[in-house]
Design an enzyme around this catalytic site. Structure first.
Site, PDB file in Angstrom:
ATOM      1  N   GLU A  95       9.802 -34.522 -52.848  1.00 21.80           N
ATOM      2  CA  GLU A  95      10.913 -34.834 -52.802  1.00 21.80           C
ATOM      3  C   GLU A  95      11.675 -34.620 -51.499  1.00 21.80           C
ATOM      4  O   GLU A  95      12.949 -35.345 -51.380  1.00 21.80           O
ATOM      5  CB  GLU A  95      11.881 -34.421 -53.808  1.00 21.80           C
ATOM      6  CG  GLU A  95      11.925 -32.939 -54.021  1.00 21.80           C
ATOM      7  CD  GLU A  95      11.042 -32.310 -54.832  1.00 21.80           C
ATOM      8  OE1 GLU A  95      10.019 -32.634 -55.142  1.00 21.80           O
ATOM      9  OE2 GLU A  95      11.582 -31.238 -55.507  1.00 21.80           O
ATOM     10  N   LYS A 134       8.777 -21.030 -48.652  1.00 21.08           N
ATOM     11  CA  LYS A 134       9.298 -22.050 -47.692  1.00 21.08           C
ATOM     12  C   LYS A 134       8.132 -22.814 -47.396  1.00 21.08           C
ATOM     13  O   LYS A 134       8.594 -24.183 -47.232  1.00 21.08           O
ATOM     14  CB  LYS A 134      10.152 -21.495 -46.828  1.00 21.08           C
ATOM     15  CG  LYS A 134      11.301 -20.503 -46.958  1.00 21.08           C
ATOM     16  CD  LYS A 134      12.361 -21.778 -47.452  1.00 21.08           C
ATOM     17  CE  LYS A 134      13.599 -20.960 -48.210  1.00 21.08           C
ATOM     18  NZ  LYS A 134      14.520 -21.879 -48.731  1.00 21.08           N
ATOM     19  N   SER A 163      21.600 -25.642 -59.591  1.00 22.43           N
ATOM     20  CA  SER A 163      22.348 -26.284 -58.585  1.00 22.43           C
ATOM     21  C   SER A 163      21.336 -27.414 -57.775  1.00 22.43           C
ATOM     22  O   SER A 163      20.238 -27.192 -57.639  1.00 22.43           O
ATOM     23  CB  SER A 163      22.785 -25.636 -57.341  1.00 22.43           C
ATOM     24  OG  SER A 163      23.105 -26.187 -56.136  1.00 22.43           O
ATOM     25  N   CYS A 203      15.439 -12.170 -49.656  1.00 22.29           N
ATOM     26  CA  CYS A 203      14.626 -12.798 -48.440  1.00 22.29           C
ATOM     27  C   CYS A 203      14.318 -11.666 -47.253  1.00 22.29           C
ATOM     28  O   CYS A 203      13.314 -11.767 -46.838  1.00 22.29           O
ATOM     29  CB  CYS A 203      15.395 -13.776 -47.753  1.00 22.29           C
ATOM     30  SG  CYS A 203      16.007 -15.117 -48.715  1.00 22.29           S
ATOM     31  N   CYS A 253      18.567 -21.972 -53.922  1.00 21.27           N
ATOM     32  CA  CYS A 253      18.130 -21.429 -52.171  1.00 21.27           C
ATOM     33  C   CYS A 253      16.796 -20.981 -52.398  1.00 21.27           C
ATOM     34  O   CYS A 253      16.188 -21.157 -51.363  1.00 21.27           O
ATOM     35  CB  CYS A 253      19.291 -20.367 -51.834  1.00 21.27           C
ATOM     36  SG  CYS A 253      20.805 -20.394 -51.968  1.00 21.27           S
TER      37      CYS A 253
END
Lengths: 561, 163
Positions: free
Chosen positions: A364, A356, A317, A501, A297
């Site tokens: 990608e 971010k 992941s 975060c 994440c």
């Protein structure tokens, strides 16, 4: 333990690590630029100087409190020295305050006002160094640097990255990445922690507000916003509200006023991530392949791993982060509608995070010229947009998020705090969903601000070892222990920023552990009162998986180019 | 580019210092001895191998005047600009040399990497001022024309140690 005399007053001290902490405990806000309780002591800015009874002057941050010590924090000499230091700092500082990105929040500006510096006796430097805007996340303006070294230490000590260092010498001294490259060309992971510790405008977040306004005014654009969990517990601080106060209703109301068409919750995509990542985890547990599974994440962590541990690629992941999943799903959802309406959907995400911005720009995350996420603005940028519009934020009536993607479970919301992803994934995998009281027991070791947290759960009769780290230095330490065979885990959650975060590079700053806890508390409060407890109980997520993603699962996975 | 020879050379130097982080300056000196400057790829390799950030190594390399991040010439001419040499006109020597070799303050090495010209602080031979040091050999009471003659000798490959 002992007693000190500070400004002719007796003060007890116990385990304070330096004289400065003792002084601050007595209610005197001694000024500093280079002191952060979480970083090593540097003693460079000299603002925290005190005078002892013999007239010696020393920096209180770098002195241990001693029994019987007698010091003054205000004397004519100290005042003169402090003013002198400020004047010298200002003499080599870019004085373009009115148009500075952080004007009004700048520590140098604040202290100059506090000490009544109205005139600088020294001339201005005529040599201007080039501004480094090579990165998607941060901008460095060396002309505003005061060489406190906070960015260097946070990058090295908290993040273990070391992208910045002091270079050259004497009057040529500079803070720079290796080989004088741009910060976007080196091992910087875009976490923005240097920005949160910078006392001046030398390091600022790359401002994407102009792009935002452009799409807002464009009639052919459908502007869809997603709000990350951590934004709602910190934005209020910029408007005089308490840390941890949940302002999602006001955020929606203000974005609607600004002209955003649909406002959704990134926590919805976090629910999707939980579903997909837990499925991936179960598969890996069954096949015993690519364990431990690392979460994906956090883009700061992903980039850190790519730089330092490329061999972990298959352990991370393959799920896109919630931000990117959200973008991909929204673009797919509006595909037909856009054709009918003759519009183009623009995905704007409001994030607590500077990485971010860099993540959204990765190659990608673009399919046939369509980007998952088009514009990323941080919490601080949103605050400035609201202020620019003249919206009185704290007096706004709350509005609710839009459907369908405004519906999220409590599990998706706590993604914003360290341990949140783990808690959500484990809750998803547990057959009997725990209630809130049970959760507090089960997830006791998962929550909180310890550097490395460990826990063991039983999933389908198998014991699963879990670790949670926040702050990349802690992640680095943990990976080293795993590599040496000292530790073993099945699942590891990594968040680049300390506390997760909630203290991202785009959040209001400065931040300390107490503030992080308050913000996290706000998120857990939402979780406690939300009527969907677990991601698998989110009906819209289930529907999206059944319909839209039935044979389009590739949309929510990373495919590196 | 990081070649396997370079890895081998740098590895040897690092191993001589037991991969000890606090020996970083000696390691950099070793690398500079080998290549006459500090190649970027060698420093990046040291960073990976010794777990010191490359920005920190860059900081060390730029702090000390004696480290160079630019390739240096085979022969290094140092012109002393200490007080004694300065008042005995070391500046004209420097100007003449720079003109002869088409060099400047920012461009100190010839394109063929044969000669590097540097202005340095006191070399400690004030009674011989102005002095010029070529590859460690001191030349006393120099003038622009004497120095130019020296350069011509270097170019012709005739400069011997006993000069």
């Amino acid at each position: 333990m002992g007693t000190m005399i500070i400004d002719n007053k007796k003060v007890e001290f116990s385990n304070e690590k330096n004289v400065l902490e003792v002084i601050r405990k007595t209610g005197i806000d001694l000024p500093t630029f280079c002191y952060y309780s979480e970083l090593s002591i540097y003693g460079a800015c000299r603002m925290c100087i005190v005078e002892d009874k013999w007239g010696n002057i020393f920096t209180s941050c770098s002195q241990l409190p001693k029994d019987g010590m007698s010091i003054s924090t205000q004397t004519p000499k100290l005042r003169r020295y402090r003013k002198n230091i400020l004047e010298l700092l200002l003499s080599s500082h870019d004085r373009d305050c009115t148009s500075c990105n952080i004007t009004g929040r700048c520590d140098l500006q604040k202290l100059a006002r506090r000490f009544g510096i109205e005139e600088i006796r020294f001339g201005e430097l005529d040599k201007k160094l080039p501004i480094d805007d090579s990165s998607h996340s941060i901008v460095r303006n060396p002309n505003k640097c005061i060489y406190c070294g906070d960015c260097v230490r946070v990058c090295e000590e908290v993040q273990g990255v070391g992208a910045l260092s002091f270079t050259h010498r004497g009057s040529d001294l500079r803070i720079s990445p290796a080989f004088n490259k741009g910060i976007g060309e080196v091992n910087c992971v875009d976490c923005g922690q240097c920005r949160t510790s910078c006392p001046t405008g030398a390091i600022t977040v790359k401002d994407d507000r102009e792009d935002f306004w452009e799409v807002i005014w464009d009639k052919n654009k459908r502007v869809v916003a997603q709000i990350a969990p951590a934004v709602r517990v910190a934005l209020g601080e910029r408007f005089g509200m308490e840390a941890g106060e949940v302002t999602i209703g006001k955020i929606v109301a203000s974005l609607k006023k600004v002209g955003v068409n649909e406002v959704y919750d990134t926590a919805f995509a976090a629910d999707m991530t939980v579903m997909e990542e837990s499925e991936e985890f179960v598969q890996r547990l069954t096949s015993e392949e690519n364990l431990p599974l690392f979460t994906s994440c956090c883009p700061g962590w992903v980039k850190f791993a790519e730089n330092r541990y490329p061999e972990l690629e298959n352990n991370i992941s393959s799920c896109k982060s919630p931000q990117q999943m959200f973008g991909a799903v929204v673009k797919e959802y509006y595909k037909e509608k856009d054709k009918e309406d003759g519009k183009e959907t623009v995905m704007v995400s409001v994030m607590p995070c500077t990485a971010k911005k860099a993540e959204a720009a990765r190659e990608e995350f673009e399919v046939d010229g369509v980007r998952d996420v088009d514009i990323v603005i941080t919490t601080n940028e949103l605050a400035r947009i609201i202020k620019e519009m003249g919206i009185v934020f704290d007096e706004l009536e709350d509005e609710s998020l839009d459907m369908p993607f405004g519906l999220a479970s409590g599990a998706g919301i706590i993604f914003g705090a360290t341990g949140g992803v783990t808690e959500a994934v484990v809750t998803r995998l547990l057959k009997d969903k725990p209630d809130h009281t049970e959760k507090q027991v089960i997830f006791k070791n998962v929550r909180g601000m310890d550097n490395i947290k460990e826990s063991i759960f039983t999933v389908d009769g198998r014991e699963v070892k879990v670790a949670i780290v926040h702050g990349l230095k802690n992640a680095d330490d943990l990976i080293k222990m795993i590599k040496s065979g000292e530790r073993y885990y099945d699942f590891i959650e990594v968040m680049a920023c300390p506390g997760g975060c909630v203290s991202g590079g785009g959040q209001p700053s400065p931040v300390d552990t107490e503030l992080r806890k308050e913000r996290a508390k706000g998120l857990y409060k939402i979780d406690r009162t939300s009527f969907i407890k677990s991601s698998d109980k989110n009906p819209i997520v289930s529907k999206i998986f059944e319909d839209m993603l039935k044979d389009k699962k590739h949309l929510i996975h990373v495919h590196k180019k | 580019m990081l070649t396997s020879e370079m890895i081998e050379t740098v590895d040897t130097i690092i191993n001589e210092h037991d991969n000890n982080q606090s020996s970083i300056i000696s390691i950099l000196q070793g690398i500079q001895r080998e290549y006459r400057y500090l190649p970027e790829e060698a420093l990046n390799y040291v960073s990976d191998r010794m777990d010191i950030s490359s920005s920190k190594i860059y900081g060390i390399a730029t702090f000390y005047e004696n480290f160079s991040l630019e390739p240096k010439g085979k022969h290094i001419i140092k012109i002393c600009d200490g007080t004694a040499c300065h008042i005995r006109k070391s500046q004209p020597i420097l100007d003449a040399l720079r003109k002869e070799l088409s060099l400047s303050e920012d461009r100190i090495t010839t394109d063929d990497l044969l000669i590097t010209v540097e202005m340095v602080s006191c070399l400690g031979a004030c009674s011989l001022a102005p002095v010029v040091n070529v590859d460690g050999v001191v030349y006393a009471k120099m003038t622009p024309s004497k120095t130019q003659a020296l350069v011509r000798k270097i170019k012709e490959g005739q400069l011997s140690e006993d000069n």
